[in-house]
Enzyme design. Structure first.
Site, PDB file in Angstrom:
ATOM      1  N   SER A 196      21.439  27.973  47.155  1.00 26.88           N
ATOM      2  CA  SER A 196      22.850  27.832  46.428  1.00 26.88           C
ATOM      3  C   SER A 196      23.118  26.274  45.898  1.00 26.88           C
ATOM      4  O   SER A 196      23.932  26.237  45.055  1.00 26.88           O
ATOM      5  CB  SER A 196      23.844  28.094  47.394  1.00 26.88           C
ATOM      6  OG  SER A 196      23.961  27.019  48.464  1.00 26.88           O
ATOM      7  N   LYS A 233      27.566  22.446  50.324  1.00 25.73           N
ATOM      8  CA  LYS A 233      28.371  22.948  48.995  1.00 25.73           C
ATOM      9  C   LYS A 233      29.143  21.662  48.419  1.00 25.73           C
ATOM     10  O   LYS A 233      29.184  20.689  49.305  1.00 25.73           O
ATOM     11  CB  LYS A 233      29.339  24.095  49.178  1.00 25.73           C
ATOM     12  CG  LYS A 233      28.873  25.432  49.790  1.00 25.73           C
ATOM     13  CD  LYS A 233      28.343  26.061  48.470  1.00 25.73           C
ATOM     14  CE  LYS A 233      27.549  27.498  49.117  1.00 25.73           C
ATOM     15  NZ  LYS A 233      26.730  27.658  50.130  1.00 25.73           N
TER      16      LYS A 233
END
Length: 103
Positions: free
Chosen positions: A23, A60
């Site tokens: 990600s 993230k």
């Protein structure tokens, strides 16, 4: 050279995490990389963080947009996660360094 002297600002508040998943590839973070994470740093907009959402760890980019908090992946295959009051959410630390092997 002692890499601890160069890579770790606050040893008592620093830990390492091995990445799984893709990600964050557009930020140069790949599955198998080691992240140096500093719990003493105040998370700011744009920092890459290690967070826990409802018991699951994630890496993230932290974003504040229009007074809303989101965790944003750096891979277009994934969607941002908007943090709501119903979520059990905590930032564990700010990623200061990524280490990835070349072989």
């Amino acid at each position: 050279l002692d890499l601890n002297d160069y890579l770790i600002m606050n040893p008592a508040a620093t830990f390492l995490v091995r990445v799984t998943g893709d990600s964050m590839t557009n930020s140069g973070i790949y599955s198998g990389d080691l992240l140096i994470v500093d719990r003493s740093l105040e998370p700011k907009d744009g920092n890459i963080v290690i967070a826990v959402i409802d018991g699951e760890l994630t890496v993230k980019k932290l974003r504040y947009v229009k007074n809303k908090l989101s965790l944003v992946p750096e891979n277009p295959k994934y969607k941002p996660i908007e943090i709501t009051e119903s979520m059990n959410f905590e930032v564990w630390g700010v990623v200061s360094t990524v280490i990835h092997p070349l072989i």
